[in-house]
Design a protein around this motif. Structure first.
Motif, short mmCIF file in Angstrom:
data_model
loop_
_atom_site.label_atom_id
_atom_site.label_comp_id
_atom_site.label_asym_id
_atom_site.label_seq_id
_atom_site.Cartn_x
_atom_site.Cartn_y
_atom_site.Cartn_z
N LEU A 249 -9.17 -0.05 -8.06
CA LEU A 249 -9.13 0.66 -6.79
C LEU A 249 -8.25 -0.07 -5.78
O LEU A 249 -7.47 0.57 -5.05
N ILE A 250 -8.37 -1.39 -5.73
CA ILE A 250 -7.53 -2.16 -4.82
C ILE A 250 -6.06 -2.03 -5.22
O ILE A 250 -5.18 -1.88 -4.36
N CYS A 251 -5.78 -2.06 -6.52
CA CYS A 251 -4.40 -1.84 -6.99
C CYS A 251 -3.88 -0.49 -6.52
O CYS A 251 -2.73 -0.38 -6.06
N LEU A 252 -4.72 0.55 -6.63
CA LEU A 252 -4.31 1.88 -6.18
C LEU A 252 -4.03 1.90 -4.68
O LEU A 252 -3.09 2.55 -4.22
N LEU A 253 -4.84 1.18 -3.92
CA LEU A 253 -4.61 1.09 -2.47
C LEU A 253 -3.27 0.42 -2.18
O LEU A 253 -2.50 0.89 -1.34
N TYR A 254 -2.99 -0.69 -2.87
CA TYR A 254 -1.71 -1.37 -2.67
C TYR A 254 -0.54 -0.45 -3.03
O TYR A 254 0.47 -0.40 -2.32
N GLU A 255 -0.68 0.28 -4.14
CA GLU A 255 0.41 1.17 -4.57
C GLU A 255 0.63 2.28 -3.54
O GLU A 255 1.78 2.59 -3.20
N ALA A 256 -0.45 2.85 -3.03
CA ALA A 256 -0.34 3.90 -2.01
C ALA A 256 0.27 3.33 -0.73
O ALA A 256 1.11 3.97 -0.08
N LEU A 257 -0.12 2.10 -0.38
CA LEU A 257 0.42 1.44 0.81
C LEU A 257 1.92 1.23 0.67
O LEU A 257 2.69 1.57 1.58
N LEU A 258 2.35 0.67 -0.45
CA LEU A 258 3.78 0.39 -0.64
C LEU A 258 4.60 1.68 -0.66
O LEU A 258 5.68 1.74 -0.09
N GLN A 259 4.06 2.73 -1.28
CA GLN A 259 4.76 4.01 -1.29
C GLN A 259 4.93 4.54 0.14
O GLN A 259 6.01 4.98 0.53
N SER A 260 3.86 4.46 0.92
CA SER A 260 3.89 4.95 2.29
C SER A 260 4.84 4.12 3.15
O SER A 260 5.59 4.66 3.97
N LEU A 261 4.82 2.79 2.96
CA LEU A 261 5.73 1.91 3.70
C LEU A 261 7.18 2.22 3.38
O LEU A 261 8.03 2.26 4.28
N ARG A 262 7.47 2.45 2.12
CA ARG A 262 8.86 2.76 1.71
C ARG A 262 9.31 4.10 2.31
O ARG A 262 10.46 4.24 2.73
#
Length: 133
Positions: A25-38
């Motif tokens: 779940l934390i990995c998914l949060l990081y992935e969503a965060l990085l996608q949104s930041l990009r």
């Protein structure tokens, strides 16, 4: 585990969280965060103020209501304290980047989060995996 799942669902990401471990779940949060930041960075570069604001808002929510909310100070100790500092710094920089349409500041947050995410992925098999989840 349920705290991570609730945090993940709160930030409105689309991926199913059922059956995901706290670490995943934390990995998914990081992935969503990085996608949104990009996406926020790209929108800032092309002058799309509305998309930039939307993606920065989503990024801040993931940091605040997702990653920060999932921290476990009792189990995580110094790691949890350090991560909270990273997340708070990211939120502060993103707030300023949003006000100033500052793409380099968004890039700074991306570069801040990537090594944290990479480190988190590598501890997936370690017994301490639940320290911050």
């Amino acid at each position: 585990s349920s705290r991570s799942a609730a945090a993940y669902k709160r930030v409105g990401t689309q991926t199913s969280v059922d059956g995901a471990s706290p670490h995943q779940l934390i990995c998914l949060l990081y992935e969503a965060l990085l996608q949104s930041l990009r996406m926020a960075h790209a929108a800032t570069m092309r002058g799309d103020i509305e998309a930039k604001g939307k993606e920065i808002g989503k990024s801040v929510r993931i940091l605040e209501e997702g990653l920060k909310a999932a921290l476990n100070d009792a189990a995580g100790g110094e790691l949890a304290t350090n991560l909270r500092g990273v997340y708070n710094y990211g939120i502060s920089r993103l707030t300023r980047a949003n006000l100033n349409n500052d793409a380099p500041m968004i890039q700074e947050v991306i570069e801040l989060i990537i090594p944290v995410y990479e480190a988190w992925k590598t501890i997936g098999a370690a017994p301490a995996k639940d320290a911050a989840a």
